[in-house]
Design a protein around this motif. Structure first.
Motif, PDB file in Angstrom:
ATOM      1  N   SER A 110      -0.938  23.391   9.242  1.00  0.00           N
ATOM      2  CA  SER A 110      -0.050  23.996  10.221  1.00  0.00           C
ATOM      3  C   SER A 110       1.050  23.022  10.616  1.00  0.00           C
ATOM      4  O   SER A 110       1.050  21.862  10.200  1.00  0.00           O
ATOM      5  CB  SER A 110      -0.849  24.400  11.463  1.00  0.00           C
ATOM      6  OG  SER A 110       0.016  24.979  12.414  1.00  0.00           O
ATOM      7  N   GLU A 111       1.971  23.517  11.414  1.00  0.00           N
ATOM      8  CA  GLU A 111       2.927  22.631  12.057  1.00  0.00           C
ATOM      9  C   GLU A 111       2.611  22.622  13.540  1.00  0.00           C
ATOM     10  O   GLU A 111       2.188  23.633  14.100  1.00  0.00           O
ATOM     11  CB  GLU A 111       4.356  23.147  11.839  1.00  0.00           C
ATOM     12  CG  GLU A 111       4.972  22.668  10.564  1.00  0.00           C
ATOM     13  CD  GLU A 111       6.414  23.116  10.435  1.00  0.00           C
ATOM     14  OE1 GLU A 111       7.029  23.413  11.475  1.00  0.00           O
ATOM     15  OE2 GLU A 111       6.897  23.174   9.306  1.00  0.00           O
ATOM     16  N   VAL A 112       2.822  21.452  14.168  1.00  0.00           N
ATOM     17  CA  VAL A 112       2.461  21.326  15.575  1.00  0.00           C
ATOM     18  C   VAL A 112       3.670  20.840  16.363  1.00  0.00           C
ATOM     19  O   VAL A 112       4.393  19.952  15.920  1.00  0.00           O
ATOM     20  CB  VAL A 112       1.272  20.345  15.729  1.00  0.00           C
ATOM     21  CG1 VAL A 112       0.988  20.076  17.182  1.00  0.00           C
ATOM     22  CG2 VAL A 112       0.040  20.911  15.042  1.00  0.00           C
ATOM     23  N   ASP A 113       3.874  21.460  17.530  1.00  0.00           N
ATOM     24  CA  ASP A 113       4.922  21.020  18.443  1.00  0.00           C
ATOM     25  C   ASP A 113       4.304  20.016  19.405  1.00  0.00           C
ATOM     26  O   ASP A 113       3.491  20.373  20.249  1.00  0.00           O
ATOM     27  CB  ASP A 113       5.469  22.238  19.194  1.00  0.00           C
ATOM     28  CG  ASP A 113       6.460  21.837  20.281  1.00  0.00           C
ATOM     29  OD1 ASP A 113       6.729  20.637  20.424  1.00  0.00           O
ATOM     30  OD2 ASP A 113       6.944  22.739  20.974  1.00  0.00           O
ATOM     31  N   GLN A 114       4.666  18.747  19.240  1.00  0.00           N
ATOM     32  CA  GLN A 114       4.023  17.701  20.038  1.00  0.00           C
ATOM     33  C   GLN A 114       4.913  17.238  21.181  1.00  0.00           C
ATOM     34  O   GLN A 114       4.706  16.153  21.726  1.00  0.00           O
ATOM     35  CB  GLN A 114       3.707  16.498  19.145  1.00  0.00           C
ATOM     36  CG  GLN A 114       2.659  16.803  18.104  1.00  0.00           C
ATOM     37  CD  GLN A 114       2.062  15.552  17.540  1.00  0.00           C
ATOM     38  OE1 GLN A 114       2.672  14.494  17.551  1.00  0.00           O
ATOM     39  NE2 GLN A 114       0.847  15.657  17.046  1.00  0.00           N
ATOM     40  N   SER A 115       5.895  18.078  21.573  1.00  0.00           N
ATOM     41  CA  SER A 115       6.884  17.569  22.525  1.00  0.00           C
ATOM     42  C   SER A 115       6.248  17.144  23.853  1.00  0.00           C
ATOM     43  O   SER A 115       6.720  16.227  24.501  1.00  0.00           O
ATOM     44  CB  SER A 115       7.968  18.619  22.763  1.00  0.00           C
ATOM     45  OG  SER A 115       7.390  19.793  23.254  1.00  0.00           O
ATOM     46  N   LEU A 116       5.140  17.801  24.244  1.00  0.00           N
ATOM     47  CA  LEU A 116       4.492  17.410  25.499  1.00  0.00           C
ATOM     48  C   LEU A 116       3.822  16.049  25.387  1.00  0.00           C
ATOM     49  O   LEU A 116       3.536  15.401  26.384  1.00  0.00           O
ATOM     50  CB  LEU A 116       3.431  18.441  25.884  1.00  0.00           C
ATOM     51  CG  LEU A 116       3.836  19.497  26.905  1.00  0.00           C
ATOM     52  CD1 LEU A 116       2.688  20.413  27.177  1.00  0.00           C
ATOM     53  CD2 LEU A 116       4.303  18.859  28.191  1.00  0.00           C
ATOM     54  N   ILE A 117       3.538  15.627  24.166  1.00  0.00           N
ATOM     55  CA  ILE A 117       2.800  14.385  23.991  1.00  0.00           C
ATOM     56  C   ILE A 117       3.740  13.219  23.763  1.00  0.00           C
ATOM     57  O   ILE A 117       3.607  12.161  24.368  1.00  0.00           O
ATOM     58  CB  ILE A 117       1.835  14.505  22.780  1.00  0.00           C
ATOM     59  CG1 ILE A 117       0.985  15.750  22.909  1.00  0.00           C
ATOM     60  CG2 ILE A 117       0.983  13.272  22.625  1.00  0.00           C
ATOM     61  CD1 ILE A 117       0.176  15.811  24.161  1.00  0.00           C
ATOM     62  N   THR A 118       4.717  13.435  22.875  1.00  0.00           N
ATOM     63  CA  THR A 118       5.574  12.310  22.503  1.00  0.00           C
ATOM     64  C   THR A 118       6.998  12.466  23.002  1.00  0.00           C
ATOM     65  O   THR A 118       7.764  11.517  22.965  1.00  0.00           O
ATOM     66  CB  THR A 118       5.638  12.192  20.967  1.00  0.00           C
ATOM     67  OG1 THR A 118       6.092  13.443  20.449  1.00  0.00           O
ATOM     68  CG2 THR A 118       4.279  11.881  20.390  1.00  0.00           C
ATOM     69  N   GLY A 119       7.370  13.679  23.462  1.00  0.00           N
ATOM     70  CA  GLY A 119       8.749  13.908  23.843  1.00  0.00           C
ATOM     71  C   GLY A 119       9.583  14.337  22.644  1.00  0.00           C
ATOM     72  O   GLY A 119      10.702  14.800  22.785  1.00  0.00           O
ATOM     73  N   GLU A 120       9.035  14.186  21.452  1.00  0.00           N
ATOM     74  CA  GLU A 120       9.725  14.547  20.204  1.00  0.00           C
ATOM     75  C   GLU A 120       9.802  16.062  20.081  1.00  0.00           C
ATOM     76  O   GLU A 120       8.788  16.750  20.168  1.00  0.00           O
ATOM     77  CB  GLU A 120       8.924  13.947  19.044  1.00  0.00           C
ATOM     78  CG  GLU A 120       9.258  14.465  17.672  1.00  0.00           C
ATOM     79  CD  GLU A 120      10.592  13.958  17.184  1.00  0.00           C
ATOM     80  OE1 GLU A 120      11.522  14.781  17.080  1.00  0.00           O
ATOM     81  OE2 GLU A 120      10.689  12.748  16.901  1.00  0.00           O
ATOM     82  N   THR A 121      11.032  16.604  19.900  1.00  0.00           N
ATOM     83  CA  THR A 121      11.154  18.062  19.841  1.00  0.00           C
ATOM     84  C   THR A 121      10.988  18.609  18.424  1.00  0.00           C
ATOM     85  O   THR A 121      10.800  19.796  18.235  1.00  0.00           O
ATOM     86  CB  THR A 121      12.518  18.524  20.393  1.00  0.00           C
ATOM     87  OG1 THR A 121      13.515  17.655  19.884  1.00  0.00           O
ATOM     88  CG2 THR A 121      12.524  18.468  21.906  1.00  0.00           C
ATOM     89  N   ARG A 122      11.097  17.744  17.390  1.00  0.00           N
ATOM     90  CA  ARG A 122      10.875  18.211  16.018  1.00  0.00           C
ATOM     91  C   ARG A 122       9.396  18.447  15.786  1.00  0.00           C
ATOM     92  O   ARG A 122       8.554  17.744  16.334  1.00  0.00           O
ATOM     93  CB  ARG A 122      11.366  17.132  15.028  1.00  0.00           C
ATOM     94  CG  ARG A 122      12.851  16.973  15.024  1.00  0.00           C
ATOM     95  CD  ARG A 122      13.464  17.645  13.805  1.00  0.00           C
ATOM     96  NE  ARG A 122      14.889  17.806  13.980  1.00  0.00           N
ATOM     97  CZ  ARG A 122      15.797  17.035  13.388  1.00  0.00           C
ATOM     98  NH1 ARG A 122      15.415  16.066  12.581  1.00  0.00           N
ATOM     99  NH2 ARG A 122      17.069  17.246  13.590  1.00  0.00           N
TER     100      ARG A 122
END
Lengths: 51, 730
Positions: free
Chosen positions: B289-301
């Protein structure tokens, strides 16, 4: 001054009754929801609708 | 995309069920959307009609519901469903969370307050008789009788109602510190002691009333303080419960049950569907899958994950179904690193000395020295030791910090409540004072300056008919990009017969013509896509094709609507502003330029953020950190004071001193403003108390103070500071 012999204990007794009533209401959790309790008093859900 | 959530899955909420008072099963729920007494009646009546329910009672103050039902007649799930039908979102609390320490402490204070009120009233009754009798014809016998009676009431009252102060004073003394409760305790004990001795010797004056009244006033302050704090915390924990973090557990026998996150143990196997927030930390056991980790790292990609990859609680699973083996924070993982930093940050945070304690440190020695000097002075002046001691003790009684002890909590109560109304919940007791110190604000970008959900940004250039059609397809998906399109289209009815194509998008027939919504490749829209990519460098793209009609939607995280205004307000307040983000530098630059913040850095790891904060602290800066991600948690704990939006991950919220609700950023500037006003009023109150002492102490040293004057001075000054505290409401 003899009147003090009744009146002072009477005053204390009244005060104590108030205190006991307060502690009892606290113990039965009547102070947990002061906001709701106020509204419940004026709610008329418990009145049978008149036919 | 992979198969939707397997059917036949059920929720197991047995963790939350406790035995009820009437012998059935009971459960406590946080309920969202209760606004008035009408909602209360609707819920209680609506649940009451459900067969099997024994009782349902809403607590309007804490927005909670207690339900009891006959065991076996209902499932907890059914109750939540029923509440949903009534229009209320609810989620159960685990029983251990319910009776918080705060609630117990509050009831204890209320009991003490009741006892003190009783004592104060009855002693006052006797004291007023003595005072007026002293001017007329009271006989010494009657006076003695009244004094003894007062002692009979005052001693047990003070012993019971004063416990919160004695305990706290003892605790402070044991570690060699002085807090405000030390002079309070000393004052009460001395006043009572001297009064007993005086009564014994048939004296004209006794200070029983002063001692008990002091306790009564102070307990009012303590109780209000406690109840505001508990209310704030209640709301905060309701919000936490309503997030309803559940995980889909795969039992060893292959059956699938949805359980609350609290019931998940390391080693369990958990299923995450596309579009679902991952509720646990662990290793991917199967699926891609692809995961949105923006809450964890701040990275929006988005990050691609496959078997063996780490995933974190709070991230969003996007494209495929994955199985996750739950792990504890293991050495070397991001989570372990964050926990290590967090522990360090909490330990490293300088112990903040609260204003009240600083005042007490200054105040206690001054007062005690004055009393000692008074005693020595009168002895030297030739007075016998007993009257000299009496005067010295009246100095202690009159200076007993009634106003001083109320000066700060009263303001605290008023300001905390004002912030509460502006949707800021402060949970650290000293957060308000620390907020007032702030001279620098550090923002995280993703989810803090920007809204947590991405939105469609090129909607104005598109045909509304296409947007609506795409929205109907998008409604069938839980993918965040599709959700943004659906939101922009005004949430139209989902297209009938829509089916997901794994990892690509959605297909359906609209008006008899096949239509697709999904990746650029899936919709054959690569040309359109690259044209838009130049226009919206930070956006993600989702395309729509129906026959020859093609549209590409750019979806991006946008700044909160009032971010500019808030930043301007903070700058006007003289604060230095910074952005420290874990996102790519270019994205950070663009956001910072829009807001006009010159001091910005991207690509930061949690440890880098802390290093920056430490550098700022070394410059003597008091930093307010505002952030929402897991990567912010250590910096939130390390900063002088911190706030996080309510959408933040648990760990960040727990590390922050306060939480703000809603989509606006304004609460951040509001809280700094209110804290500063509060600090000013606190200072005013301390001065008022000092002025009072300057007037009262010389009178006491001269030996003019009678119990009547003491009572008037004490209540007068207490009322004055309390009234002044109300001006912190602005």
């Amino acid at each position: 001054m003899n009147v003090l012999v009744y009146l002072v204990p009477l005053a204390l007794l009244l005060g104590l009754t108030g205190l006991v009533a307060f502690l009892w209401s606290l113990h039965t959790r009547q102070f947990d929801d002061l906001e709701g309790a106020g509204w419940r008093a004026i709610s008329d859900d418990d009145i049978e609708p008149r036919t | 995309m992979a198969a939707p959530l397997p059917t036949g899955s059920q929720r197991d909420l047995s963790l939350f069920v406790r035995p009820g008072e009437a012998g059935g099963d009971a459960m406590d729920l946080a309920v969202g959307g209760i606004k008035c007494a009408g909602c209360m009646a609707a819920i209680e009546k609506g649940l009451g009609q459900e067969p099997g329910i024994v009782s349902a009672r809403v607590n309007l103050a804490s927005k909670r519901l207690t339900v009891e039902w006959r065991a076996g007649m209902l499932t907890p799930d059914r109750i939540i469903e029923r509440l949903d039908e009534l229009g209320f979102r609810a989620h159960p609390f685990s029983p251990r969370k319910l009776d918080s320490e705060e609630a117990i402490e509050e009831r204890k204070l209320l009991r003490c307050l009741g006892v003190a009120a009783f004592g104060a009233m009855n002693i006052m009754l006797l004291s007023v008789s003595v005072w007026s009798g002293n001017f007329s014809d009271i006989t010494p016998e009657t006076r003695d009788f009244f004094h003894w009676l007062s002692a009979l009431i005052a001693l047990p009252t003070a012993a019971y109602a004063g416990r919160p102060f004695y305990e706290s004073a003892l605790k402070a003394l044991r570690v060699g510190a002085v807090n405000m409760d030390v002079p309070i305790t000393l004052g009460v004990v001395l006043a009572l002691g001297i009064s007993v001795v005086e009564t014994w010797q048939h004296a004209e004056h006794a200070y029983f009333d002063s001692a008990v009244m002091l306790l009564f006033f102070l307990l009012i302050g303590r109780y209000l303080d406690q109840s505001v704090r508990r209310r704030t915390r209640d709301v905060a924990s309701n919000l936490a419960a309503l997030r309803a973090d559940t995980a889909t557990r795969i039992a060893p026998d292959g059956s699938i049950v949805e359980v609350p996150v609290e019931a998940i143990d390391p080693g369990d196997l958990v299923l995450a569907s596309p579009g679902q927030r991952i509720a646990v930390d662990g290793l991917v056991d199967g699926g891609e899958s692809e995961v949105d980790q923006s809450l964890i790292t701040g990275e929006t990609r988005h990050v691609a994950v496959a078997k063996g990859a780490n995933v974190y609680a709070g991230t969003l699973n996007l494209t495929g179904q994955i199985r996750i083996r739950v792990t504890k924070a293991e050495h070397g993982t991001l989570l372990a690193e964050i926990e290590r930093l967090l522990t360090g940050a909490v330990e490293g945070r300088a112990k903040y000395v609260r204003l009240a304690d600083r005042a007490a440190r200054l105040y206690a020695p001054v007062v005690h020295t004055t009393a000692a000097l008074t005693f020595i002075g009168w002895m030297l002046a030739g007075l016998a030791w007993k009257p000299s001691l009496l005067i010295a003790i009246t100095v202690l009684i009159i200076t007993c910090p009634c106003a001083l002890a109320l000066a700060i909590p009263a303001v605290q109560v008023v300001a905390t409540q004002a912030l509460f109304r502006r949707s800021v919940l402060l949970h650290a007791p000293d957060a308000l004072e620390r907020l007032a110190d702030v001279d620098t604000v550090v923002f995280d970008k993703t989810g803090t300056l920007t809204l947590p959900q991405p939105v469609l940004v090129n909607g104005s250039g598109l045909d509304p008919g296409i947007v609506t059609a795409a929205g109907r397809l998008a409604e069938a998906s839980r993918h965040p990009l599709a959700q943004a399109v659906a939101e922009a289209a005004g949430k139209p009815a989902p297209a009938a017969g829509a089916r997901e194509v794994a990892g690509a998008g959605i297909e359906a027939e609209i008006g008899g013509i096949p239509a697709r919504l999904g990746s650029l490749a899936f919709c054959d829209a690569g040309v359109e896509g690259s044209r838009l990519a130049a226009l919206y460098p930070d956006a993600s793209f989702i395309a729509y094709r129906q026959g020859e009609t093609v549209a590409v939607f750019a979806v991006e995280q946008v700044l909160r609507e009032d971010a500019k205004a808030t930043v301007a307000a903070l700058r006007a307040a003289g604060l230095r502003l910074l952005i420290l983000s874990g996102d790519r530098s270019e994205a950070v630059m663009r956001a910072a330029d829009t807001l006009g913040i010159a001091d910005r850095t991207g690509d930061l790891k949690p440890a880098d953020k802390i290093a920056r904060l430490e550098a700022l602290a070394a410059e003597g800066r008091k930093v307010l950190m505002v952030g929402d991600g897991l990567n912010d948690a250590p910096s939130l704990a390390a900063a002088h004071v911190s706030l996080s939006p309510v959408t933040a991950v648990h760990l960040a919220q727990a590390a922050a001193d306060g939480v703000f609700l809603g989509d606006a950023l304004k609460p951040v500037s509001d809280s700094v403003r209110t804290a500063r006003i509060a600090r000013k009023v606190m200072a005013q109150n301390l001065w008022l108390a000092a002025v009072y002492n300057l007037i009262a102490v010389p009178l006491a040293i001269a030996g003019f103070v009678t119990p009547l004057i003491a009572a008037l001075a004490m209540s007068g000054s207490s009322i004055l500071v309390t009234l002044n505290a109300l001006s912190a409401r602005r």
